[in-house]
Design a protein around this motif. Structure first.
Motif, PDB file in Angstrom:
ATOM      1  N   TYR A  63      13.096   4.756  -4.934  1.00 13.81           N
ATOM      2  CA  TYR A  63      12.437   4.011  -3.927  1.00 13.81           C
ATOM      3  C   TYR A  63      13.269   3.103  -2.964  1.00 13.81           C
ATOM      4  O   TYR A  63      14.172   3.102  -2.929  1.00 13.81           O
ATOM      5  N   SER A  64      12.379   3.289  -1.710  1.00 16.42           N
ATOM      6  CA  SER A  64      13.024   2.284  -0.599  1.00 16.42           C
ATOM      7  C   SER A  64      12.929   1.025  -0.953  1.00 16.42           C
ATOM      8  O   SER A  64      12.193   0.367  -1.952  1.00 16.42           O
ATOM      9  N   ALA A  65      13.695   0.244   0.010  1.00 13.90           N
ATOM     10  CA  ALA A  65      13.685  -1.226  -0.522  1.00 13.90           C
ATOM     11  C   ALA A  65      12.278  -1.848  -0.035  1.00 13.90           C
ATOM     12  O   ALA A  65      12.082  -2.584  -0.953  1.00 13.90           O
ATOM     13  N   PRO A  66      11.731  -1.340   1.111  1.00 11.78           N
ATOM     14  CA  PRO A  66      10.184  -2.109   1.120  1.00 11.78           C
ATOM     15  C   PRO A  66       9.409  -1.783  -0.121  1.00 11.78           C
ATOM     16  O   PRO A  66       8.506  -2.428  -0.654  1.00 11.78           O
ATOM     17  N   GLN A  67       9.502  -0.638  -0.698  1.00  9.17           N
ATOM     18  CA  GLN A  67       8.760  -0.123  -1.833  1.00  9.17           C
ATOM     19  C   GLN A  67       9.167  -0.953  -3.022  1.00  9.17           C
ATOM     20  O   GLN A  67       8.128  -1.375  -3.808  1.00  9.17           O
ATOM     21  N   LEU A  68      10.397  -1.154  -3.302  1.00  8.04           N
ATOM     22  CA  LEU A  68      10.712  -2.124  -4.134  1.00  8.04           C
ATOM     23  C   LEU A  68      10.150  -3.500  -4.135  1.00  8.04           C
ATOM     24  O   LEU A  68       9.747  -4.154  -5.226  1.00  8.04           O
ATOM     25  N   LYS A  69      10.111  -3.964  -2.937  1.00  5.77           N
ATOM     26  CA  LYS A  69       9.942  -5.416  -2.704  1.00  5.77           C
ATOM     27  C   LYS A  69       8.186  -5.322  -2.772  1.00  5.77           C
ATOM     28  O   LYS A  69       7.577  -6.289  -3.246  1.00  5.77           O
ATOM     29  N   GLY A  70       7.545  -4.358  -2.430  1.00  2.81           N
ATOM     30  CA  GLY A  70       6.045  -4.552  -2.613  1.00  2.81           C
ATOM     31  C   GLY A  70       5.799  -4.387  -4.184  1.00  2.81           C
ATOM     32  O   GLY A  70       4.714  -4.950  -4.443  1.00  2.81           O
ATOM     33  N   MET A  71       6.518  -3.464  -4.802  1.00  2.00           N
ATOM     34  CA  MET A  71       6.203  -3.242  -6.352  1.00  2.00           C
ATOM     35  C   MET A  71       6.310  -4.624  -7.011  1.00  2.00           C
ATOM     36  O   MET A  71       5.692  -5.093  -7.959  1.00  2.00           O
ATOM     37  N   GLN A  72       7.290  -5.357  -6.624  1.00  2.00           N
ATOM     38  CA  GLN A  72       7.983  -6.448  -7.113  1.00  2.00           C
ATOM     39  C   GLN A  72       6.855  -7.634  -6.708  1.00  2.00           C
ATOM     40  O   GLN A  72       6.581  -8.452  -7.841  1.00  2.00           O
ATOM     41  N   GLU A  73       6.316  -7.510  -5.613  1.00  2.00           N
ATOM     42  CA  GLU A  73       5.403  -8.757  -5.512  1.00  2.00           C
ATOM     43  C   GLU A  73       3.968  -8.495  -6.400  1.00  2.00           C
ATOM     44  O   GLU A  73       3.478  -9.197  -6.655  1.00  2.00           O
ATOM     45  N   VAL A  74       3.760  -7.203  -6.661  1.00  2.00           N
ATOM     46  CA  VAL A  74       2.362  -6.856  -7.439  1.00  2.00           C
ATOM     47  C   VAL A  74       2.621  -7.226  -8.633  1.00  2.00           C
ATOM     48  O   VAL A  74       2.071  -7.956  -9.446  1.00  2.00           O
ATOM     49  N   ILE A  75       3.842  -7.020  -9.260  1.00  2.00           N
ATOM     50  CA  ILE A  75       4.246  -7.506 -10.568  1.00  2.00           C
ATOM     51  C   ILE A  75       4.316  -9.069 -10.864  1.00  2.00           C
ATOM     52  O   ILE A  75       3.774  -9.479 -11.789  1.00  2.00           O
ATOM     53  N   THR A  76       5.021  -9.472  -9.671  1.00  2.00           N
ATOM     54  CA  THR A  76       4.741 -11.012  -9.487  1.00  2.00           C
ATOM     55  C   THR A  76       3.279 -11.574  -9.843  1.00  2.00           C
ATOM     56  O   THR A  76       3.225 -12.439 -10.522  1.00  2.00           O
ATOM     57  N   LEU A  77       2.378 -11.119  -9.026  1.00  2.00           N
ATOM     58  CA  LEU A  77       1.183 -11.586  -9.004  1.00  2.00           C
ATOM     59  C   LEU A  77       0.588 -11.686 -10.618  1.00  2.00           C
ATOM     60  O   LEU A  77      -0.123 -12.359 -10.861  1.00  2.00           O
ATOM     61  N   LEU A  78       0.642 -10.128 -10.979  1.00  2.00           N
ATOM     62  CA  LEU A  78       0.178 -10.062 -12.146  1.00  2.00           C
ATOM     63  C   LEU A  78       0.751 -10.793 -13.571  1.00  2.00           C
ATOM     64  O   LEU A  78      -0.028 -11.638 -14.165  1.00  2.00           O
ATOM     65  N   VAL A  79       2.061 -11.126 -13.147  1.00  2.00           N
ATOM     66  CA  VAL A  79       2.705 -11.861 -14.233  1.00  2.00           C
ATOM     67  C   VAL A  79       2.312 -13.579 -14.237  1.00  2.00           C
ATOM     68  O   VAL A  79       1.828 -13.906 -15.017  1.00  2.00           O
ATOM     69  N   TRP A  97      -7.951 -14.297  -6.839  1.00  2.00           N
ATOM     70  CA  TRP A  97      -8.083 -12.638  -7.245  1.00  2.00           C
ATOM     71  C   TRP A  97      -8.196 -11.924  -5.925  1.00  2.00           C
ATOM     72  O   TRP A  97      -7.624 -10.775  -5.827  1.00  2.00           O
ATOM     73  N   ALA A  98      -9.212 -12.337  -5.029  1.00  2.00           N
ATOM     74  CA  ALA A  98      -9.219 -11.686  -3.746  1.00  2.00           C
ATOM     75  C   ALA A  98      -8.147 -11.695  -2.871  1.00  2.00           C
ATOM     76  O   ALA A  98      -7.717 -10.504  -2.398  1.00  2.00           O
ATOM     77  N   GLY A  99      -7.562 -12.681  -2.964  1.00  2.00           N
ATOM     78  CA  GLY A  99      -6.136 -12.776  -2.131  1.00  2.00           C
ATOM     79  C   GLY A  99      -5.004 -11.846  -2.791  1.00  2.00           C
ATOM     80  O   GLY A  99      -4.269 -10.999  -2.105  1.00  2.00           O
ATOM     81  N   PHE A 100      -5.285 -11.858  -4.239  1.00  2.00           N
ATOM     82  CA  PHE A 100      -4.061 -11.325  -4.683  1.00  2.00           C
ATOM     83  C   PHE A 100      -4.368  -9.448  -4.488  1.00  2.00           C
ATOM     84  O   PHE A 100      -3.498  -8.793  -4.431  1.00  2.00           O
ATOM     85  N   ALA A 101      -5.759  -9.278  -4.368  1.00  2.00           N
ATOM     86  CA  ALA A 101      -6.161  -7.933  -4.331  1.00  2.00           C
ATOM     87  C   ALA A 101      -5.694  -7.548  -2.942  1.00  2.00           C
ATOM     88  O   ALA A 101      -5.366  -6.412  -2.728  1.00  2.00           O
ATOM     89  N   LEU A 102      -5.863  -8.284  -1.881  1.00  2.00           N
ATOM     90  CA  LEU A 102      -5.311  -7.989  -0.396  1.00  2.00           C
ATOM     91  C   LEU A 102      -3.762  -7.684  -0.512  1.00  2.00           C
ATOM     92  O   LEU A 102      -3.516  -6.678   0.276  1.00  2.00           O
ATOM     93  N   ILE A 103      -3.111  -8.400  -1.280  1.00  2.00           N
ATOM     94  CA  ILE A 103      -1.776  -8.081  -1.408  1.00  2.00           C
ATOM     95  C   ILE A 103      -1.355  -6.939  -1.990  1.00  2.00           C
ATOM     96  O   ILE A 103      -0.485  -6.006  -1.695  1.00  2.00           O
ATOM     97  N   ALA A 104      -2.133  -6.376  -3.074  1.00  2.00           N
ATOM     98  CA  ALA A 104      -1.982  -5.346  -3.697  1.00  2.00           C
ATOM     99  C   ALA A 104      -2.169  -4.194  -2.568  1.00  2.00           C
ATOM    100  O   ALA A 104      -1.667  -3.232  -2.783  1.00  2.00           O
ATOM    101  N   VAL A 105      -3.219  -4.234  -2.044  1.00  2.00           N
ATOM    102  CA  VAL A 105      -3.646  -3.137  -0.950  1.00  2.00           C
ATOM    103  C   VAL A 105      -2.447  -3.090  -0.057  1.00  2.00           C
ATOM    104  O   VAL A 105      -2.282  -2.010   0.278  1.00  2.00           O
ATOM    105  N   ALA A 106      -1.818  -4.329   0.492  1.00  2.00           N
ATOM    106  CA  ALA A 106      -0.592  -4.136   1.203  1.00  2.00           C
ATOM    107  C   ALA A 106       0.365  -3.508   0.575  1.00  2.00           C
ATOM    108  O   ALA A 106       1.358  -2.503   1.262  1.00  2.00           O
ATOM    109  N   ALA A 107       0.694  -3.874  -0.696  1.00  2.00           N
ATOM    110  CA  ALA A 107       1.853  -3.080  -1.285  1.00  2.00           C
ATOM    111  C   ALA A 107       1.442  -1.409  -1.488  1.00  2.00           C
ATOM    112  O   ALA A 107       2.205  -0.728  -1.440  1.00  2.00           O
ATOM    113  N   TRP A 108       0.123  -1.275  -1.642  1.00  2.00           N
ATOM    114  CA  TRP A 108      -0.174   0.270  -1.955  1.00  2.00           C
ATOM    115  C   TRP A 108       0.055   0.911  -0.499  1.00  2.00           C
ATOM    116  O   TRP A 108       0.718   1.858  -0.475  1.00  2.00           O
TER     117      TRP A 108
END
Length: 113
Positions: A63-79, A97-108
């Motif tokens: 994974y690239s560093a940005p991908q690792l960071k995006g993954m980390q953010e989604v995991i953080t929100l779920l936890v 939940w709506a705000g978190f979903a927008l962050i998940a879309v950004a990570a995607w």
């Protein structure tokens, strides 16, 4: 190959469990002295780093560093969502939940090539 792809996810999950307790666990004990909360959080954060650093080292192989960071953010929100409801007794509302979903879309978007 699966090890390099899955190990970072598992390590980030564990890391975020420690991080969430370090950052927010003290809110359940607001009568405790602030300095005690700071030191307890530092102690918990040590274990977060023991998992976060290997997660990023292993993950950087695929994974690239940005991908690792995006993954980390989604995991953080779920936890955090589970922690907030279960430990703090503060379940998330629709707007959270709506705000978190927008962050998940950004990570995607980070994973698009």
């Amino acid at each position: 190959m699966p090890y390099e792809r899955l190990a970072p996810i598992a390590l980030l999950l564990g890391s975020n469990l420690f991080m969430t307790f370090a950052w927010y666990g003290h809110l359940k004990y607001r009568s405790a002295p602030l300095l005690a909360a700071v030191f307890a959080s530092w102690g918990i954060a040590f274990f977060e780093y023991c998992l976060m650093v290997p997660a990023n080292r292993i993950g950087a192989a695929v994974y690239s560093a940005p991908q690792l960071k995006g993954m980390q953010e989604v995991i953080t929100l779920l936890v955090f969502a589970g922690f907030s409801a279960w430990y703090l007794g503060q379940p998330l509302k629709w707007n959270h939940w709506a705000g978190f979903a927008l962050i998940a879309v950004a990570a995607w978007l980070i994973f698009l090539e």
